[in-house]
Design an enzyme around this catalytic site. Structure first.
Site, PDB file in Angstrom:
ATOM      1  N   ASP A  26     -34.961   9.989   7.159  1.00 11.36           N
ATOM      2  CA  ASP A  26     -34.356   8.674   7.355  1.00 11.36           C
ATOM      3  C   ASP A  26     -35.450   7.620   7.473  1.00 11.36           C
ATOM      4  O   ASP A  26     -36.396   7.771   8.246  1.00 11.36           O
ATOM      5  CB  ASP A  26     -33.503   8.683   8.621  1.00 11.36           C
ATOM      6  CG  ASP A  26     -32.485   7.561   8.648  1.00 11.36           C
ATOM      7  OD1 ASP A  26     -32.862   6.421   8.326  1.00 11.36           O
ATOM      8  OD2 ASP A  26     -31.326   7.818   8.992  1.00 11.36           O
TER       9      ASP A  26
ATOM     10  N   SER B 250     -28.183   2.766   6.823  1.00 10.68           N
ATOM     11  CA  SER B 250     -28.036   4.181   6.459  1.00 10.68           C
ATOM     12  C   SER B 250     -26.615   4.566   6.066  1.00 10.68           C
ATOM     13  O   SER B 250     -26.430   5.595   5.414  1.00 10.68           O
ATOM     14  CB  SER B 250     -28.487   5.068   7.630  1.00 10.68           C
ATOM     15  OG  SER B 250     -29.846   4.902   7.905  1.00 10.68           O
TER      16      SER B 250
ATOM     17  N   ASP C 229     -24.036  10.299  13.591  1.00  9.59           N
ATOM     18  CA  ASP C 229     -24.726   9.109  13.112  1.00  9.59           C
ATOM     19  C   ASP C 229     -24.483   8.943  11.612  1.00  9.59           C
ATOM     20  O   ASP C 229     -23.987   9.850  10.935  1.00  9.59           O
ATOM     21  CB  ASP C 229     -26.211   9.228  13.426  1.00  9.59           C
ATOM     22  CG  ASP C 229     -26.930   7.893  13.445  1.00  9.59           C
ATOM     23  OD1 ASP C 229     -26.254   6.846  13.493  1.00  9.59           O
ATOM     24  OD2 ASP C 229     -28.171   7.892  13.421  1.00  9.59           O
TER      25      ASP C 229
ATOM     26  N   THR D  28     -26.041   8.914   8.610  1.00  5.61           N
ATOM     27  CA  THR D  28     -26.436   9.800   7.519  1.00  5.61           C
ATOM     28  C   THR D  28     -25.675  11.117   7.530  1.00  5.61           C
ATOM     29  O   THR D  28     -25.087  11.496   6.511  1.00  5.61           O
ATOM     30  CB  THR D  28     -27.956  10.034   7.545  1.00  5.61           C
ATOM     31  OG1 THR D  28     -28.614   8.765   7.435  1.00  5.61           O
ATOM     32  CG2 THR D  28     -28.404  10.928   6.415  1.00  5.61           C
TER      33      THR D  28
ATOM     34  N   ARG E 184     -19.488   2.555  10.994  1.00  3.82           N
ATOM     35  CA  ARG E 184     -20.309   3.684  11.420  1.00  3.82           C
ATOM     36  C   ARG E 184     -20.330   3.865  12.932  1.00  3.82           C
ATOM     37  O   ARG E 184     -20.634   4.948  13.421  1.00  3.82           O
ATOM     38  CB  ARG E 184     -21.737   3.527  10.901  1.00  3.82           C
ATOM     39  CG  ARG E 184     -22.444   2.262  11.382  1.00  3.82           C
ATOM     40  CD  ARG E 184     -23.878   2.152  10.878  1.00  3.82           C
ATOM     41  NE  ARG E 184     -24.748   3.115  11.538  1.00  3.82           N
ATOM     42  CZ  ARG E 184     -26.037   3.273  11.262  1.00  3.82           C
ATOM     43  NH1 ARG E 184     -26.599   2.516  10.315  1.00  3.82           N
ATOM     44  NH2 ARG E 184     -26.763   4.158  11.902  1.00  3.82           N
TER      45      ARG E 184
ATOM     46  N   GLU F 282     -31.314  16.353   7.937  1.00  7.90           N
ATOM     47  CA  GLU F 282     -31.922  15.034   8.128  1.00  7.90           C
ATOM     48  C   GLU F 282     -32.941  15.036   9.254  1.00  7.90           C
ATOM     49  O   GLU F 282     -32.636  15.402  10.388  1.00  7.90           O
ATOM     50  CB  GLU F 282     -30.838  14.001   8.461  1.00  7.90           C
ATOM     51  CG  GLU F 282     -31.405  12.596   8.625  1.00  7.90           C
ATOM     52  CD  GLU F 282     -30.518  11.657   9.426  1.00  7.90           C
ATOM     53  OE1 GLU F 282     -30.679  10.439   9.281  1.00  7.90           O
ATOM     54  OE2 GLU F 282     -29.663  12.139  10.201  1.00  7.90           O
TER      55      GLU F 282
ATOM     56  N   ASP G 154     -36.894   7.175  11.144  1.00  5.72           N
ATOM     57  CA  ASP G 154     -36.277   5.848  11.174  1.00  5.72           C
ATOM     58  C   ASP G 154     -36.112   5.309  12.594  1.00  5.72           C
ATOM     59  O   ASP G 154     -36.432   4.147  12.874  1.00  5.72           O
ATOM     60  CB  ASP G 154     -34.906   5.920  10.498  1.00  5.72           C
ATOM     61  CG  ASP G 154     -34.136   4.619  10.601  1.00  5.72           C
ATOM     62  OD1 ASP G 154     -34.425   3.691   9.832  1.00  5.72           O
ATOM     63  OD2 ASP G 154     -33.228   4.532  11.460  1.00  5.72           O
ATOM     64  N   LYS G 155     -35.622   6.149  13.493  1.00  8.04           N
ATOM     65  CA  LYS G 155     -35.374   5.675  14.865  1.00  8.04           C
ATOM     66  C   LYS G 155     -36.669   5.158  15.488  1.00  8.04           C
ATOM     67  O   LYS G 155     -36.689   4.130  16.164  1.00  8.04           O
ATOM     68  CB  LYS G 155     -34.818   6.802  15.732  1.00  8.04           C
ATOM     69  CG  LYS G 155     -33.554   7.473  15.208  1.00  8.04           C
ATOM     70  CD  LYS G 155     -32.377   6.551  15.163  1.00  8.04           C
ATOM     71  CE  LYS G 155     -31.109   7.332  14.771  1.00  8.04           C
ATOM     72  NZ  LYS G 155     -29.973   6.433  14.487  1.00  8.04           N
TER      73      LYS G 155
ATOM     74  N   HIS H  44     -37.884   1.880  13.934  1.00 10.73           N
ATOM     75  CA  HIS H  44     -37.164   0.752  14.541  1.00 10.73           C
ATOM     76  C   HIS H  44     -37.815   0.349  15.868  1.00 10.73           C
ATOM     77  O   HIS H  44     -37.805  -0.823  16.238  1.00 10.73           O
ATOM     78  CB  HIS H  44     -35.700   1.117  14.779  1.00 10.73           C
ATOM     79  CG  HIS H  44     -34.826   0.924  13.580  1.00 10.73           C
ATOM     80  ND1 HIS H  44     -34.649  -0.302  12.983  1.00 10.73           N
ATOM     81  CD2 HIS H  44     -34.072   1.805  12.868  1.00 10.73           C
ATOM     82  CE1 HIS H  44     -33.832  -0.178  11.956  1.00 10.73           C
ATOM     83  NE2 HIS H  44     -33.462   1.093  11.854  1.00 10.73           N
TER      84      HIS H  44
ATOM     85  N   ASP I 195     -33.324   7.449   2.784  1.00 10.53           N
ATOM     86  CA  ASP I 195     -32.114   6.680   2.531  1.00 10.53           C
ATOM     87  C   ASP I 195     -32.420   5.211   2.264  1.00 10.53           C
ATOM     88  O   ASP I 195     -31.664   4.529   1.587  1.00 10.53           O
ATOM     89  CB  ASP I 195     -31.118   6.830   3.685  1.00 10.53           C
ATOM     90  CG  ASP I 195     -31.756   6.625   5.051  1.00 10.53           C
ATOM     91  OD1 ASP I 195     -32.973   6.389   5.115  1.00 10.53           O
ATOM     92  OD2 ASP I 195     -31.036   6.702   6.059  1.00 10.53           O
ATOM     93  N   HIS I 196     -33.547   4.733   2.774  1.00  8.75           N
ATOM     94  CA  HIS I 196     -33.945   3.340   2.582  1.00  8.75           C
ATOM     95  C   HIS I 196     -35.398   3.200   3.021  1.00  8.75           C
ATOM     96  O   HIS I 196     -35.955   4.094   3.660  1.00  8.75           O
ATOM     97  CB  HIS I 196     -33.059   2.399   3.405  1.00  8.75           C
ATOM     98  CG  HIS I 196     -32.992   2.773   4.856  1.00  8.75           C
ATOM     99  ND1 HIS I 196     -34.043   2.581   5.725  1.00  8.75           N
ATOM    100  CD2 HIS I 196     -32.005   3.357   5.585  1.00  8.75           C
ATOM    101  CE1 HIS I 196     -33.704   3.029   6.926  1.00  8.75           C
ATOM    102  NE2 HIS I 196     -32.481   3.520   6.865  1.00  8.75           N
TER     103      HIS I 196
ATOM    104  N   HIS J  99     -35.266  -2.443   8.400  1.00 10.47           N
ATOM    105  CA  HIS J  99     -35.286  -1.860   7.066  1.00 10.47           C
ATOM    106  C   HIS J  99     -35.854  -2.853   6.057  1.00 10.47           C
ATOM    107  O   HIS J  99     -35.842  -4.073   6.279  1.00 10.47           O
ATOM    108  CB  HIS J  99     -33.873  -1.485   6.620  1.00 10.47           C
ATOM    109  CG  HIS J  99     -33.211  -0.473   7.482  1.00 10.47           C
ATOM    110  ND1 HIS J  99     -31.921  -0.050   7.268  1.00 10.47           N
ATOM    111  CD2 HIS J  99     -33.646   0.219   8.576  1.00 10.47           C
ATOM    112  CE1 HIS J  99     -31.585   0.838   8.186  1.00 10.47           C
ATOM    113  NE2 HIS J  99     -32.629   1.018   8.989  1.00 10.47           N
TER     114      HIS J  99
END
Length: 559
Positions: free
Chosen positions: A62, A116, A173, A175, A186, A333, A338-339, A342, A380-381, A421
């Site tokens: 992610d 995501s 979550d 994804t 989501r 995943e 990602d987390k 962020h 995913d991004h 992102h």
């Protein structure tokens, strides 16, 4: 004619592919790009397989784009190093990740930066949607449901095959949710979280929250964080966890030991819930700050994860349980990349990318015995992690010492604190049947057809003469005497067409230590007990039916 065209296209694409055996080396032909001293067309052509895969393993990092991959590689293996599994996948391309914005349609405005939910929905369904939307089509507004889109996982299940879904985030979550649930927002992860999805509530005749839908879809292996969501009461009274156990026969596991104790699916599906929320990252945080944090001697420290399994542990167990003659689909995943991005936490992101590489190796080990398995690895991004020259080149920066022994500074500049992102294209890589379909520039919706199995095409594969072995080597540029004696020199090796691969550490003409490596390459550690300050030479020798190849690199040993 079709076969010749396909082969010509494949050969022409080799310049843009990351091939097996491209682990970087400081070899004798220093005028060539690192790791590309050997021509690779025959090796690549031999791996093109147009047949439909029996098994599909989709591994998601992610927020994983090339910037964070590079930062993690520099930290773990050095600038000339390579991840043993992630960087060894033979077919590599770039993938676009844009989505839609809500509107009247049918021509929805483009969202160049997506979250995501629509990105995971894109590969799961083959169709684009809007931010916050889970495997459901776009609509006029976020709170207006769209059309449910079928997913790859659901199709495999419908075809009578086993399916799995694991994550280091809450399993509800975005994804993991997109693999097997359909909802307009989501955030509607549990029955108590349905404020923005009232029409989806079971009491209103809907499919329920994400946690309920995942178990209603009877996913055979469902593991990650998110226990708190499953402890929420359903509209009917029992908790989602109790509902999963009583209505669908799920067996609950809550730590690594209880997960390892499950040896088959004969007694029912498995629901692994290892934490109340997201799982713990591999490394303790190092959070970037205005003006900078860390320094040239800063290294990441391992976090205390208690009895939580890693993503590699969960993936290995899932494959063990799903393995069968009919085939399976597994999505895994590594979410904390990602987390932690962020949170502007470079160590946290690096740790989960390291863990993702270990997960890819688990999949490759299985594929070696089951070559009809397609492995796809992507994100995913994109995200905002950037390697910069100094602490003054970003809103928030952090500096760590890499495997080279040198400082690396990363910056996060999309916000005053934290990070967001980006809309950049990202890496996609694959191995196995139909893996060549990820080459070039594709969109993430293209993965849908590849995972379900495209109609096989004819491929003209020439029969080459006995190929000459190829070899490359990568190690840190400098290492201390203490490290090389006690911990050993980590050497990344790549080889092809070899029956024997040997790593030798020399001082002049004298051999100080040697160790055999896998015939296709890998990472080995060589301890040099009589090392002294000075320059050493690392030599990799690959021997096969077509002859012998060598690759060399100098390493400086310091006090």
């Amino acid at each position: 004619m079709l076969g010749r065209k396909r082969f010509a296209l494949a050969a022409a694409a080799t310049a843009g592919l990351v091939l097996v055996g491209t682990i970087a080396a400081q070899a004798e032909l220093t005028q060539y790009p690192t790791g590309f001293s050997d021509e690779k067309s025959a090796d690549l052509a031999s791996q093109i397989d147009p047949s439909k895969p029996r098994n599909v393993i989709l591994i998601i990092g992610d927020g994983m784009d090339d910037s964070v991959i590079t930062a993690a590689r520099n930290y773990e293996h050095g600038a000339s190093g390579r991840f043993a599994a992630l960087d060894a996948l033979p077919f590599t391309g770039a993938m676009t990740t844009h989505g839609y914005k809500a509107g009247e349609g049918p021509d929805y405005p483009i969202a160049y930066v997506s979250d995501s939910a629509p990105t995971a929905s894109a590969w799961s369904t083959g169709k684009k949607t809007i931010d916050g939307r889970i495997s459901q089509g776009p609509s006029t507004a976020a709170n207006v449901p769209g059309e449910d889109y079928g997913t790859v996982l659901e199709q495999f299940k419908q075809d009578g095959k086993l399916v799995g879904n694991v994550s280091t985030a809450e399993i509800t979550d975005a994804t993991p949710a997109a693999a097997a649930s359909h909802i307009n927002a989501r955030a509607c992860q549990g029955p108590a979280d349905m404020a923005n999805c009232t029409s989806a509530k079971k009491s209103e005749g809907g499919k329920g929250s994400i946690s309920e839908q995942l178990v209603d879809n009877k996913i055979d292996v469902l593991m990650g964080g998110g226990l708190n969501r499953y402890n929420q009461a359903t509209d009917a009274g029992p908790t989602v966890k109790e509902y999963a156990e009583s209505e669908h026969g799920y067996r609950l596991v809550e730590d690594k030991d209880s997960m390892e104790a499950i040896n088959s699916l004969e007694d029912g599906p498995v629901l692994g819930l290892f934490t109340g929320g997201n799982m713990t990252p591999i490394y303790e945080p190092l959070v970037a700050q205005p003006g900078g944090v860390g320094g040239p001697d800063t290294r990441c420290t391992e976090a205390d994860r208690g009895d939580q399994p890693s993503i590699a542990d969960m993936t290995k167990k899932a494959i063990e349980l799903l393995d069968n003659d009919e085939g399976f689909f597994l999505q895994a995943e590594s979410a904390m990349i990602d987390k932690q991005e962020h949170a502007s936490d470079i160590c946290g992101a690096i740790g989960d990318l390291k863990s993702l590489d270990e997960t890819v190796q688990v999949a490759l080990d299985y594929q070696e015995q089951n070559p009809d398995t397609l492995i796809i690895v992507t994100g995913d991004h994109g995200h905002s992690t950037q390697i910069v020259g100094s602490a003054g080149e970003g809103r928030q920066t952090a500096t760590v010492q890499t495997a080279d022994g040198d400082p690396m500074t990363v910056a996060y500049s999309t916000a005053e604190s934290g990070s967001n992102h980006t809309g950049t294209q990202i890496r996609v890589a694959a191995s196995g049947p139909q893996a060549a379909n990820v080459t070039g520039v594709i969109d993430q919706t293209d993965l849908f057809a590849t995972m379900l199995g495209r109609t096989p095409s004819e491929v003209g594969t020439p029969t080459p003469a006995t190929p000459k072995p190829a070899a490359s080597v990568a190690a840190v540029k400098k290492i201390s005497v203490k490290q090389i004696k006690k911990q050993g020199l980590q050497v990344a090796v790549a080889a092809s067409s070899a029956t024997k691969v040997k790593v030798t550490v020399k001082k002049g003409a004298k051999t100080l230590a040697s160790k055999n490596a896998p015939t296709k390459g890998g990472v080995v550690k060589v301890k040099v007990k009589n090392a002294k300050k000075g320059k050493l030479k690392v030599v990799v020798t690959a021997t096969g039916a077509g002859g012998t190849a060598t690759a060399k690199q100098q390493v400086k040993v310091t006090k």
